[in-house]
Motif scaffolding. Structure first.
Motif, PDB file in Angstrom:
ATOM      1  N   GLU A   1       0.827  -1.200   0.000  1.00 14.32           N
ATOM      2  CA  GLU A   1       0.000   0.000   0.000  1.00 14.32           C
ATOM      3  C   GLU A   1       0.865   1.255   0.000  1.00 14.32           C
ATOM      4  O   GLU A   1       0.514   2.254  -0.640  1.00 14.32           O
ATOM      5  N   ARG A   2       2.006   1.211   0.703  1.00 15.14           N
ATOM      6  CA  ARG A   2       2.906   2.371   0.709  1.00 15.14           C
ATOM      7  C   ARG A   2       3.469   2.616  -0.693  1.00 15.14           C
ATOM      8  O   ARG A   2       3.492   3.745  -1.174  1.00 15.14           O
ATOM      9  N   ARG A   3       3.904   1.505  -1.363  1.00 14.28           N
ATOM     10  CA  ARG A   3       4.430   1.669  -2.727  1.00 14.28           C
ATOM     11  C   ARG A   3       3.339   2.139  -3.685  1.00 14.28           C
ATOM     12  O   ARG A   3       3.581   2.991  -4.551  1.00 14.28           O
ATOM     13  N   ALA A   4       2.127   1.593  -3.518  1.00 20.57           N
ATOM     14  CA  ALA A   4       1.024   2.020  -4.376  1.00 20.57           C
ATOM     15  C   ALA A   4       0.700   3.494  -4.155  1.00 20.57           C
ATOM     16  O   ALA A   4       0.421   4.236  -5.116  1.00 20.57           O
ATOM     17  N   ALA A   5       0.753   3.943  -2.895  1.00 20.42           N
ATOM     18  CA  ALA A   5       0.491   5.355  -2.599  1.00 20.42           C
ATOM     19  C   ALA A   5       1.567   6.245  -3.209  1.00 20.42           C
ATOM     20  O   ALA A   5       1.267   7.332  -3.728  1.00 20.42           O
ATOM     21  N   GLU A   6       2.829   5.782  -3.169  1.00 23.67           N
ATOM     22  CA  GLU A   6       3.913   6.560  -3.773  1.00 23.67           C
ATOM     23  C   GLU A   6       3.736   6.663  -5.282  1.00 23.67           C
ATOM     24  O   GLU A   6       3.930   7.734  -5.867  1.00 23.67           O
ATOM     25  N   VAL A   7       3.356   5.536  -5.909  1.00 20.51           N
ATOM     26  CA  VAL A   7       3.133   5.554  -7.356  1.00 20.51           C
ATOM     27  C   VAL A   7       1.976   6.481  -7.703  1.00 20.51           C
ATOM     28  O   VAL A   7       2.055   7.273  -8.660  1.00 20.51           O
TER      29      VAL A   7
ATOM     30  N   ALA B   1       0.907   9.034  -5.937  1.00 18.84           N
ATOM     31  CA  ALA B   1       1.311  10.418  -5.688  1.00 18.84           C
ATOM     32  C   ALA B   1       2.175  10.945  -6.825  1.00 18.84           C
ATOM     33  O   ALA B   1       2.023  12.101  -7.257  1.00 18.84           O
ATOM     34  N   GLU B   2       3.098  10.122  -7.326  1.00 18.92           N
ATOM     35  CA  GLU B   2       3.939  10.533  -8.449  1.00 18.92           C
ATOM     36  C   GLU B   2       3.108  10.754  -9.705  1.00 18.92           C
ATOM     37  O   GLU B   2       3.312  11.730 -10.442  1.00 18.92           O
TER      38      GLU B   2
ATOM     39  N   ASN C   1      -0.661  16.868 -12.587  1.00 19.78           N
ATOM     40  CA  ASN C   1      -0.836  18.283 -12.251  1.00 19.78           C
ATOM     41  C   ASN C   1       0.158  19.165 -13.005  1.00 19.78           C
ATOM     42  O   ASN C   1      -0.184  20.284 -13.425  1.00 19.78           O
ATOM     43  N   LEU C   2       1.386  18.666 -13.161  1.00 12.42           N
ATOM     44  CA  LEU C   2       2.378  19.423 -13.931  1.00 12.42           C
ATOM     45  C   LEU C   2       1.942  19.571 -15.385  1.00 12.42           C
ATOM     46  O   LEU C   2       2.116  20.636 -16.000  1.00 12.42           O
TER      47      LEU C   2
END
Length: 461
Positions: free
Chosen positions: A351-357, A359-360, A366-367
């Motif tokens: 879940e942490r890796r999925a959240a990081e992906v 977020a990226e 957004n950029l």
């Protein structure tokens, strides 16, 4: 240790295939090797989502962390391609895998999300399955009242779909929940309805459940003779279906019932009936390596020899067996606890890796939106700066139209997710909203064009 005859209920599992399948027993796991080969060649479409779901479902018992990861991948792909049924089925598999880990809050969250999707797309069978699964989670949490409410909703769907076996199963679940509340009249009503359905349909699996549950209810109601009749009716059915745990539990329930009510024992029986059934329970449990039933049966046998037969050797032998079974059960529970901790840590890391992906991906998105906004504003600014020179050429109209289209598409990018959510992903409603937006932009474009022309005319004067 007092053995308590349980109420046997089972999860109503949502369909793996588009046509669904029976929920009267856990479906056999698909061959994982062939599924993995299929997954390597499957394109990112609906077939890949369904393959991920089936592979997740196959691993939910032995590798729940892997099952959760596969289901999560299926959910993400299904959302990208708009395959809502596939998303719902992957969420359902994910919820059942969390339930294997006894992570009830996450299981409930996934099952509720699946239920919402099934109801949104009008899939009554999927909705019925998830309502029943949610009811079972509430039952495990000790909230029998809420469990009954969800099970009744599931029964309504299953009845409308004429899924007789599933209706029977839900009747047993509702009856068991009422029994847990101590409302035996309602418990008997629903369980007997299920029993009659199973008897008419020659449904052996559900007849086992019916007789065991009715026996337990009769015992609680103070009618041991009727309870004994139901337990004995279940014995040949358990042997026929190969239900070792049900069979051992039934033998032990009969042994304890006869010990508590010796007047029910046949006076012509050549042996002690309590010992006879307790030994059968022990033999069945040991043959199938069931640590819990082995411990219960050995304890009953030791107590029986200690109180009635005064055979120290037998007491010691069964007490030794009890100690071994208790150690085995403790080791199994300890191993299960360690596995659950490892599974939970793996899931947390996933879940942490999925959240990081995510977020990226959100940052890059957004950029890109910011870059598009800057490009559109720069274009409009340049158009205004050079508008005097362009006003005499046909390029002015073309550039104005291009600017209008870019503004419209940018508005679509910004408002698209919100529109999908408000319209519940209905393409017709989304189209109507975008037409309304375009209808509002067109007059704005004409007003702006008239304002610019008027300004240039004033400057020339």
């Amino acid at each position: 240790m007092r053995h308590v005859a349980p109420f046997f209920t089972r999860l109503l599992i949502a369909a793996l295939l588009p046509a669904g399948h029976s929920a009267t027993a856990a479906p056999s796991a698909p061959p994982t090797d062939s599924l993995r080969r299929l997954l390597r060649t499957a394109q990112p479409d609906t077939s890949r989502v369904l393959t991920l779901m089936e592979l997740s479902f196959a691993h939910r018992g032995d590798k729940p962390d892997t099952a959760i990861q596969l289901a999560r991948e299926g959910v993400q792909l299904a959302r990208r391609i708009g395959f809502r049924r596939g998303e719902a089925e992957c969420l359902n598999s994910q919820g059942l895998a969390y339930l294997t880990l006894d992570d009830r809050p996450r299981a409930m969250q996934a099952l509720r999300a699946a239920l919402h999707l099934y109801e949104a797309i009008g899939n009554r069978w999927g909705a019925a399955a998830n309502l029943a699964n949610i009811a079972q989670v509430y039952d495990l949490q000790g909230d029998a009242r809420t469990a009954i409410r969800y099970a009744l909703r599931a029964k309504t769907h299953a009845t409308a779909l004429r899924r007789e076996t599933d209706v029977t199963l839900l009747l047993f679940n509702i009856g068991g929940s009422y029994a847990e509340l101590g409302r035996l009249d309602s418990a008997f009503l629903y369980t007997r309805r299920g029993y009659e359905r199973a008897r008419r349909g020659h449904d052996v699996q559900n007849l086992v459940v019916a007789n065991v549950n009715l026996g337990t209810m009769e015992l609680r109601a103070g009618r041991p003779a009727l309870a004994l009749r139901h337990y004995r009716r279940a014995l040949p059915l358990c042997r026929r279906m190969g239900y070792a745990e049900y069979l051992s539990s039934n033998y032990l329930s009969i042994a304890e019932l006869l010990a508590a009510h010796p007047h029910l024992t046949s006076q012509t029986a050549p042996t002690d009936s309590v010992l006879h059934y307790a030994r059968l329970a022990l033999l069945t449990a040991r043959r199938h390596r069931l640590a819990g039933p082995t411990l219960a049966a050995a304890t009953v046998l030791a107590d029986r020899f200690r109180s009635r037969h005064h055979a120290p050797d037998s007491v010691v032998r069964y007490l030794d067996l009890t100690a071994v079974a208790r150690d085995s059960l403790y080791n199994q529970e300890k191993l299960t606890s360690v596995q659950r901790l490892l599974f939970a840590e793996n899931i947390r890391q996933q879940e942490r890796r999925a959240a990081e992906v995510q977020a990226e991906a959100a940052r890059l998105y957004n950029l890109q939106l910011l870059a598009i906004a800057i490009f559109i504003l720069s274009g409009i600014t340049l158009l205004l700066l050079f508008s005097r020179r362009l006003s005499r050429s046909r390029a002015a109209g073309i550039l104005g139209l291009v600017a209008l289209l870019m503004v419209f598409e940018f508005a679509n990018l910004l408002a698209g997710p919100t529109i999908d959510r408000l319209t519940n992903n209905s393409p017709v409603l989304a189209l109507l909203v975008m037409v309304a937006v375009a209808a509002g932009l067109a007059p704005l474009h004409h007003r702006l064009e008239r304002w610019v022309k008027g300004r240039f005319a004033a400057e020339k004067v």
